[in-house]
Design an enzyme around this catalytic site. Sequence first.
Site, mmCIF file in Angstrom:
data_model
loop_
_atom_site.group_PDB
_atom_site.id
_atom_site.type_symbol
_atom_site.label_atom_id
_atom_site.label_comp_id
_atom_site.label_asym_id
_atom_site.label_seq_id
_atom_site.Cartn_x
_atom_site.Cartn_y
_atom_site.Cartn_z
ATOM 1 N N HIS A 287 0.834 -1.209 0.000
ATOM 2 C CA HIS A 287 0.000 0.000 0.000
ATOM 3 C C HIS A 287 0.866 1.256 0.000
ATOM 4 O O HIS A 287 0.542 2.243 0.672
ATOM 5 C CB HIS A 287 -0.963 0.004 1.178
ATOM 6 C CG HIS A 287 -2.093 -0.966 1.017
ATOM 7 N ND1 HIS A 287 -2.959 -1.281 2.033
ATOM 8 C CD2 HIS A 287 -2.501 -1.706 -0.048
ATOM 9 C CE1 HIS A 287 -3.843 -2.166 1.599
ATOM 10 N NE2 HIS A 287 -3.584 -2.433 0.333
ATOM 11 N N TYR A 296 0.309 -8.634 4.405
ATOM 12 C CA TYR A 296 0.543 -8.774 2.977
ATOM 13 C C TYR A 296 1.870 -9.481 2.689
ATOM 14 O O TYR A 296 2.001 -10.219 1.709
ATOM 15 C CB TYR A 296 0.528 -7.403 2.296
ATOM 16 C CG TYR A 296 -0.854 -6.918 1.939
ATOM 17 C CD1 TYR A 296 -1.420 -7.228 0.713
ATOM 18 C CD2 TYR A 296 -1.595 -6.148 2.819
ATOM 19 C CE1 TYR A 296 -2.690 -6.790 0.371
ATOM 20 C CE2 TYR A 296 -2.869 -5.699 2.501
ATOM 21 C CZ TYR A 296 -3.417 -6.021 1.274
ATOM 22 O OH TYR A 296 -4.679 -5.588 0.939
ATOM 23 N N ARG A 350 -3.684 -2.839 9.353
ATOM 24 C CA ARG A 350 -5.022 -2.911 9.942
ATOM 25 C C ARG A 350 -5.342 -4.292 10.489
ATOM 26 O O ARG A 350 -6.310 -4.456 11.241
ATOM 27 C CB ARG A 350 -6.069 -2.497 8.906
ATOM 28 C CG ARG A 350 -6.257 -3.453 7.741
ATOM 29 C CD ARG A 350 -7.226 -2.870 6.717
ATOM 30 N NE ARG A 350 -7.652 -3.818 5.697
ATOM 31 C CZ ARG A 350 -7.018 -4.061 4.566
ATOM 32 N NH1 ARG A 350 -5.875 -3.421 4.308
ATOM 33 N NH2 ARG A 350 -7.497 -4.930 3.692
#
Length: 868
Positions: A287, A296, A350
Amino acid sequence: MEISRRRLLSAMSAMSVASATSATSVLSAAGLMAVVPAGPASAVAGAEGRARLVANTVAVFAGTAESNARPETAAKLAAMERTARANLKAMDDAREGELFAGLVLGTDEANLNTAYRRLYEIALATRAPGLPADLYGSTTVQRRALDGLAWLHERHYGDQSKGYYGNWFHWEIGISQHISKTLVLLADAVSAHRPALLPTYVASMDAYLRNGTDGDVDLDSRFHTGANLADITTNRILQGALLGEPGEARIRKALTDQLTVFATIDPYRLEHGVTDGHYADGSFIQHSSVAYTGSYGKGLLTRVVQTLKILDGTGFAHGEELVPTVYGWVRNGFAPLIFEGWMMEIVKGRAVSRPDSGYTDVATVVEAVVDLSSLASGPTATALKSYVKHVRTASRAPLDPARFVSPVSVVRYADILDDTAVPPADLNPAARSVAFNAMDRTVHRRPGYAFALARSSDRVSKYEYMNGENLMPWFQGDGAYYLYLSGQDQSRAYGVDHYTTVSPYGLAGVTAPVEQRRTVPELYGKPYYDNPGHPLGFTPSSESQNKYVYFPRGTNRFSGGAVLGAYGAAGMVQSSDVAYRDRALLPDDFVVHRAATATKSWFLFDDEIVVLAADVGDAAGRAVTTTVDARTAAPDDRISLTGALRDGRPWTGPGTADLHWLRYANTTEGTAVGYVFLDTPKVRVTLDEVTRSRRVVRTANPDAPVTRSVLGVTVDGTAGARPARLAYALVPNAGEAGLRAHRHGPLKVLANSRRLQAVTHTGLGLTAANAFTGGRHEAGGLRVHGPASVLVQRGGHRGGTVHGGTVRVAVSDPTMDRDTVTVLLRGRSLRGSAGDPQVRVDRVPGGTRIEVDTHHAYGRSFTVTLTE
């Protein structure tokens, strides 16, 4: 092995114009997986390779007759069977307009993704040897799955003008992943019963790849990077294998695209503007600016290892060249962040708000390491297997191999554990300090504990919020830290329940203004800010949404540190985020937040972590709090708090006092941490039982109460007061006698201002300093031309690794802007005996000058050893 993105793309460019022979040699010479070029001589091999690719994929996900006959896979197969039968029953119970009972389709893309996942799970059971005959090999069940695919395409997927609502990820990656794997599992049944289904679905999947170009990957797209790119390209490899000879071009293009994720990011020479991926210092970014190894990053690791497995023996690629690269990711990127089987919070974005624990995260990494070891050879294979054993031995939670994706991996894992020739061994040395400066993270490890620090800057996001996840993230990158103690169950100390019960303003290490902020859903009535008509164009996945709402960066340059052997120094100037800076450009109803001020350093020794903070206050006149520590425990754990006041009298209990030291002990867990207050105002200590719902941190979490015992150790500031300064030490596993002894050393604060912070540890002969501003800075016989981070170790010490007459020095540029950094060591002149070539040593009157070339070093530490 480090692969630069420029080197990789140069090889790919050469390959596009090279002959079949030279294309392979170009990529091999670059140290990359060679995508075997197409040609007449490979036509037969291509057909065989496609068949092998399909067979490999089925084996990866469904297992083989040999793997599934092993007793170790029984639990995995039982879980497959239960899931498939539950999904079939839901199909049986479906009413008109439903595929699965109770699963409403047409407005919720997550439900559509779930429907496709359930069809995959049904198809998987029909290809898993060892399951009952009414599932394994059942053409009836396979036709039901195919009918389900056709039903979904006809009603909810085939019309692209009605699809693509909600989260883009489901349409471009998640749904395509389930469809592609289902079609591979049912390849024979598709050919026999619904041959049109394959080209129909491939065309639709291409049409939904809207962030690409003409239904294919676009390396210039911000959506096609890192883990996302690996997922998309793996999907396309599987699709190509099913399409016959016309699919070979798809396979080769997908492989060439996927190669880019193996390149080491060079931040000074970005290709396609991509910052997502692995960096030379072990950092991983997704991101654009989020530290993301633990979410990720593990997804990327899983996907590329699976791809190497499905390509094995196909002739489409030679993947053995990539094993050293992926091994480097594991050794330098993942292993430092895994402590006793737990993935540290600082690299989960998150995902920190999800109920899956850090132990579950590590189980995913372990499966990838198990499979990578089967592709490796020699010492690398042994090191990977030893690490698997180490994680199993060190973890406080049992690792459940039934949760592995592949039954074959379950068997490999069992074989590693049973191999007496493989000893358990960590990939980390016992003492290790790691500066992940490319993602603003620091990890410091010792036998008995690990310390993890989250920083931020104008390069790296302060936090990540998205999709109703991590609802109160505001201070997670403002120097929040986590002290993991050996032997404790980390899920009782950290994880989602830590964020649920600890105030977001009171995370350990954080300086926050005294105010109440509202979450994004509370502010705007939806999980994002919606204003498409504004010139900045706020829509759910817009660049403005990312920049100002989802993962805003800070505005400070100084964030980084240096490493000298197993010791470290880190520093950060706290800042407001880009939304506050750009508030005049933003819509009137967009809410921005102003940060408190603080300049902070963390000096990382053996038994102590020393924290200095200066300029602690608020330019807007608000009161601020600085949290020394926040620890959680199960409500029935036995907690002991003891301490002493600065005048020597015993501390009598929770409240505010002028403390010299404090000790928190969880006698149930057998852990303790001490706090020595070197130069700190009065400290407020609280120990409360807190009950909250996990839904306060994530809207999708179950609305069930969680109760934790919460320790808060806080220094309060008064509104409008002059900026304060703090100096204290965290002492892991401390005893009371050791804490009392700190009154006489070995720690001494040399400087603590917004310009310079420095300490010395007399027992280690170590001086560490962060110079935050330009100009000359003096402390402890050290002159630093700032900004810079410096460690100097003189003579022998109790560890015995540095001998008398020897001085070791480490220097880094935490701003990542400077071409040179100069340090002067006062005293007798010394000469350089060993060190990095970027370091030049000169004897000058009054001491020794060290000049370090930091041009384009991106925060790297440079070291030199000096002798008389």
